[in-house]
Motif scaffolding. Structure first.
Motif, PDB file in Angstrom:
ATOM      1  N   GLY A   1       0.716  -1.123   0.059  1.00 24.75           N
ATOM      2  CA  GLY A   1       0.026   0.054  -0.069  1.00 24.75           C
ATOM      3  C   GLY A   1       0.910   1.269  -0.014  1.00 24.75           C
ATOM      4  N   VAL A   2       1.912   1.257   0.802  1.00 25.74           N
ATOM      5  CA  VAL A   2       2.772   2.437   0.717  1.00 25.74           C
ATOM      6  C   VAL A   2       3.488   2.652  -0.485  1.00 25.74           C
ATOM      7  N   LEU A   3       3.898   1.345  -1.221  1.00 29.40           N
ATOM      8  CA  LEU A   3       4.518   1.497  -2.467  1.00 29.40           C
ATOM      9  C   LEU A   3       3.843   2.014  -3.732  1.00 29.40           C
ATOM     10  N   ASP A   4       2.522   1.701  -3.353  1.00 29.18           N
ATOM     11  CA  ASP A   4       1.327   2.016  -4.502  1.00 29.18           C
ATOM     12  C   ASP A   4       1.270   3.231  -4.279  1.00 29.18           C
ATOM     13  N   GLY A   5       1.117   3.842  -3.033  1.00 31.12           N
ATOM     14  CA  GLY A   5       0.893   5.316  -2.907  1.00 31.12           C
ATOM     15  C   GLY A   5       1.879   6.135  -3.203  1.00 31.12           C
ATOM     16  N   ARG A   6       3.166   5.751  -2.972  1.00 34.20           N
ATOM     17  CA  ARG A   6       4.518   6.382  -3.750  1.00 34.20           C
ATOM     18  C   ARG A   6       4.437   6.725  -5.119  1.00 34.20           C
ATOM     19  N   LYS A   7       3.888   5.600  -5.914  1.00 35.34           N
ATOM     20  CA  LYS A   7       3.635   5.587  -7.149  1.00 35.34           C
ATOM     21  C   LYS A   7       2.925   6.418  -7.679  1.00 35.34           C
ATOM     22  N   ILE A   8       1.759   6.640  -6.956  1.00 35.90           N
ATOM     23  CA  ILE A   8       0.573   7.588  -7.462  1.00 35.90           C
ATOM     24  C   ILE A   8       1.104   9.092  -7.087  1.00 35.90           C
ATOM     25  N   LEU A   9       1.755   9.231  -6.131  1.00 32.72           N
ATOM     26  CA  LEU A   9       2.235  10.644  -5.859  1.00 32.72           C
ATOM     27  C   LEU A   9       3.327  11.151  -7.004  1.00 32.72           C
ATOM     28  N   GLN A  10       4.286   9.793  -6.978  1.00 32.91           N
ATOM     29  CA  GLN A  10       5.482  10.371  -8.172  1.00 32.91           C
ATOM     30  C   GLN A  10       4.591  10.597  -9.554  1.00 32.91           C
ATOM     31  N   LYS A  11       3.522   9.913  -9.964  1.00 34.02           N
ATOM     32  CA  LYS A  11       2.753  10.373 -11.166  1.00 34.02           C
ATOM     33  C   LYS A  11       2.250  11.627 -11.196  1.00 34.02           C
ATOM     34  N   LYS A  12       1.501  11.882 -10.024  1.00 35.14           N
ATOM     35  CA  LYS A  12       1.064  13.265  -9.793  1.00 35.14           C
ATOM     36  C   LYS A  12       2.027  14.518  -9.769  1.00 35.14           C
ATOM     37  N   ASN A  13       3.440  14.227  -9.398  1.00 33.89           N
ATOM     38  CA  ASN A  13       4.232  15.333  -9.528  1.00 33.89           C
ATOM     39  C   ASN A  13       4.900  15.320 -10.797  1.00 33.89           C
ATOM     40  N   LEU A  14       4.785  13.867 -11.624  1.00 31.42           N
ATOM     41  CA  LEU A  14       5.481  14.275 -12.960  1.00 31.42           C
ATOM     42  C   LEU A  14       4.487  14.846 -13.893  1.00 31.42           C
ATOM     43  N   ARG A  15       2.997  14.710 -13.607  1.00 29.61           N
ATOM     44  CA  ARG A  15       2.202  15.463 -14.268  1.00 29.61           C
ATOM     45  C   ARG A  15       2.182  16.986 -14.023  1.00 29.61           C
ATOM     46  N   PHE A  16       2.429  17.254 -12.979  1.00 26.34           N
ATOM     47  CA  PHE A  16       2.487  18.515 -12.463  1.00 26.34           C
ATOM     48  C   PHE A  16       3.569  19.155 -12.937  1.00 26.34           C
ATOM     49  N   ALA A  17       4.944  18.423 -13.077  1.00 24.02           N
ATOM     50  CA  ALA A  17       6.085  19.119 -13.673  1.00 24.02           C
ATOM     51  C   ALA A  17       5.935  19.262 -15.082  1.00 24.02           C
ATOM     52  N   ASN A  18       5.335  18.243 -15.935  1.00 22.04           N
ATOM     53  CA  ASN A  18       4.842  18.233 -17.229  1.00 22.04           C
ATOM     54  C   ASN A  18       3.854  19.591 -17.611  1.00 22.04           C
ATOM     55  N   ALA A  19       3.064  19.588 -16.684  1.00 21.11           N
ATOM     56  CA  ALA A  19       2.111  20.897 -16.981  1.00 21.11           C
ATOM     57  C   ALA A  19       2.766  22.329 -16.681  1.00 21.11           C
ATOM     58  N   MET A  20       3.818  22.416 -15.766  1.00 22.38           N
ATOM     59  CA  MET A  20       4.420  23.495 -15.544  1.00 22.38           C
ATOM     60  C   MET A  20       5.302  23.769 -16.561  1.00 22.38           C
ATOM     61  N   ASN A  21       5.959  22.613 -17.464  1.00 23.26           N
ATOM     62  CA  ASN A  21       6.880  22.993 -18.411  1.00 23.26           C
ATOM     63  C   ASN A  21       6.249  23.127 -19.642  1.00 23.26           C
TER      64      ASN A  21
END
Length: 518
Positions: free
Chosen positions: A485-505
């Motif tokens: 559950g923790v590992l899955d939560g980290r993956k979801i957070l990483q995807k959110k951060n990646l989408r945010f970074a892409n949107a900012m770019n």
């Protein structure tokens, strides 16, 4: 491809206590196992058995169980000669493998302190940095540092070690393992329990300072804050974790009790039980082989470390009342030669000495034999963090009575104090064993010993409960699911951060192309 690695810390726990080793040319133990033995003494209790059992049941990972390297032959409490061994003598990480077709596990004994002398849990925190340094060097040589996905810490020192290793791995690899901790015994609870004894002079000021509760509570709190997952072994522990002084996030805490080995603790047929009881074999406190015919006898047993909190003295007083009224009752209880608690129990039961059997420290197979030969098993603890022995007895389909414990908080045995209780649905009976309540323990014993039908029903209920919920495999799976559950939560957070970074770019590129940029 090899599986990810789980590292479990039990740094003070004398994990090597079950084995004998071949010696090297200088007379010190190598990693080659030549004999099994049972080591008893301080810091060899339930927490050590807990981590060993989990390590042998975790089929989702390769598992390393890490402890400090100790030679039990030179520990004074084990009768050996206390020596100081130099760093030049085989001062390496010992490995002991425990492979099965499904599970790869090993014990790693990591040197620290320049010697192999025993260090009690109250003093081992200063050794932890060296343990971590030597362990990291070991993993680097194995190219395993980046393969560590989970780090578990047990007890105060093990939790601290887990935090240190996770910090080190994060610094060196950029990835942080999932950190899971189990305290087994909270410092603040022990502080509360011992404070009245300090005021009465039962505990000396010197011993009180040695325990250093303030530092222990701080260390525990720091480890809890670092952890991704906190496993409480009982609801009472969960309640204490979210209150002062710990104030932990309830979302990090899950109650998962200890388990039992259903391959060892299992019920036997009536025929097998009669055969076992007909010529019950045991060792006395001097280590001599002995036997007794238990056919037609009602056997009450109680096992555990021989310390005052286990309530053996209180139970012995209750058993005197039981044995006065029923000549068919035999009492089997843990003992230790020269131990003050054992001597007190002998004095209490002196009029029934021919019906009282004091048992030395037992291995798991011997404990199973006692459970299976018993009519009733009693955990008489005055205050037990959890207690695994009633689970094991239930696994053998033996009726249990428990005192104050985390086990009762979790499993809710029928309360002997409730006169309207429906005992037919009970998995066991709760009967406090404190001296002012001891008559209730006597009442519970009489209830089971004098009503075979009810005793059998409760033993059946208890067996069904533990076999469905508390095998080590099921406990291990629950913990692995939390980690996932923790590992899955980290993956979801990483995807959110990646989408945010892409949107900012994307927004920045649009801003620059529009001519509004500098």
């Amino acid at each position: 491809m090899s599986r990810k690695l789980k590292v479990m810390f039990s740094t003070h726990g004398l994990v090597e206590g079950d084995w004998g080793f071949e010696n090297d040319e200088k007379g010190f133990p190598t990693t080659h196992v030549i004999a099994k033995k049972v080591i008893t003494g301080q810091d060899t209790g339930g927490q050590v058995y807990y981590v060993k059992a989990l390590a042998a049941s975790a089929d989702g990972y390769d598992v390393d169980l890490v402890t400090r390297r100790v030679d039990p032959r030179i520990c004074p409490q084990f009768g050996g000669e206390l020596k100081d061994l130099g760093k030049d003598i085989n001062y390496t990480v010992e490995q002991q493998w425990h492979d099965t077709p499904k599970i790869r596990s090993r014990v790693l004994r990591v040197p620290a302190g320049g010697n192999f002398n025993f260090v009690p849990k109250e003093e081992i925190r200063d050794y932890l940095p060296e343990i971590i340094e030597n362990l990291v060097d070991f993993y680097k040589k194995e190219n395993q540092l980046e393969n560590i996905e989970v780090v578990e810490g047990h007890y105060r020192d093990g939790m601290m070690a887990a935090g240190m290793l996770c910090d080190r791995i994060e610094r060196e690899t950029g990835n942080r393992p999932v950190m899971l901790v189990t305290s087994h015994s909270l410092g603040h609870k022990k502080y509360e329990r011992n404070l009245p004894q300090l005021s009465k002079g039962i505990i000396s000021l010197e011993e009180w300072k040695w325990h250093n509760f303030e530092q222990r509570i701080k260390d525990e709190t720091d480890a809890f804050y670092k952890a991704d997952i906190i496993v409480a072994t009982s609801p009472d522990e969960e309640t204490r974790l979210i209150a002062k002084p710990y104030l932990q996030d309830i979302n990090k805490i899950t109650v998962i009790p200890p388990g039992y080995n259903d391959q060892l603790f299992y019920p036997v047929s009536a025929q097998e039980k009669n055969k076992l009881k007909h010529q019950f074999e045991y060792r006395d406190l001097d280590g001599n082989a002995a036997h007794i015919d238990l056919m037609g006898k009602k056997v009450v047993s109680s096992l555990g470390r021989v310390v005052r909190d286990k309530g053996f003295s209180e139970l012995s007083r209750s058993m005197v009342e039981i044995m006065k009224d029923d000549p068919s009752v035999i009492y089997m209880v843990s003992g230790e030669k020269g131990n003050s608690v054992t001597e007190e129990c002998k004095e209490i039961t002196r009029d029934f000495a021919d019906r009282v059997i004091f048992l030395p420290s037992l291995n798991q197979q011997e404990m199973a034999q006692v459970y299976k030969a018993s009519t009733v098993f009693v955990m008489s603890s005055l205050n037990e963090a959890f207690g695994m022995v009633p689970i094991e007895a239930m696994g053998c389909k033996t009726a249990v009575i428990v005192g104050r414990s985390g086990f009762n908080d979790y499993a809710h045995c029928a309360d002997i104090r409730d006169d309207n209780q429906d005992y037919s649905k009970a998995i066991g009976i709760y009967a406090p064993s404190q001296e002012e309540d001891r008559w209730r323990q006597v009442k519970a014993l009489k209830l089971l010993l004098n009503n075979k039908e009810l005793c059998d029903k409760i033993s059946e209920n208890g067996y069904n409960f533990v076999s469905e919920n508390l095998t080590w495999q099921k406990i291990s799976l629950q913990k692995d699911n939390l980690v996932q559950g923790v590992l899955d939560g980290r993956k979801i957070l990483q995807k959110k951060n990646l989408r945010f970074a892409n949107a900012m770019n994307t927004n920045m590129m649009y801003f620059l192309k529009s001519g509004n940029g500098y």
